[in-house]
Scaffold this motif. Structure first.
Motif: not given
Length: 101
Positions: A13-21
């Motif tokens: 499971c991945f979390a993607v930030s608003f910066k695309g990280e």
């Protein structure tokens, strides 16, 4: 900061930030869905859950599905199935709060 998208790829499971990280996070998408505010996050399919602020626009497709245009490019299209479209539209219109559903 806040997470724009949670997604599953394989067993991770991945979390993607608003910066695309993108970061691997512990827990399943079901777990995160239970932890996060339902008024803010929408579970579109089994593989992803998106933050309301990440959505720029919603496009209706000919097959009654929806395509979400997002501020962050996630590398795949966020499609809402015909079955989930009414639920998404209720959520998008603010009819779903954290307590409802």
């Amino acid at each position: 900061g806040e997470t724009a998208l949670y997604r599953v790829n394989g067993h991770d499971c991945f979390a993607v930030s608003f910066k695309g990280e993108e970061l691997v996070v512990k827990g399943t998408l079901d777990y995160w869905e239970g932890q996060l505010d339902r008024a803010v996050y929408f579970r579109g399919q089994r593989e992803w859950m998106v933050h309301r602020s990440a959505i720029i626009s919603v496009k209706r497709l000919g097959n009654k599905m929806l395509e979400l245009d997002t501020a962050v490019k996630f590398g795949f299209k966020l499609l809402v199935s015909r079955r989930r479209t009414p639920h998404f539209l209720s959520w998008w219109n603010g009819e779903i709060t954290e307590q409802s559903e």
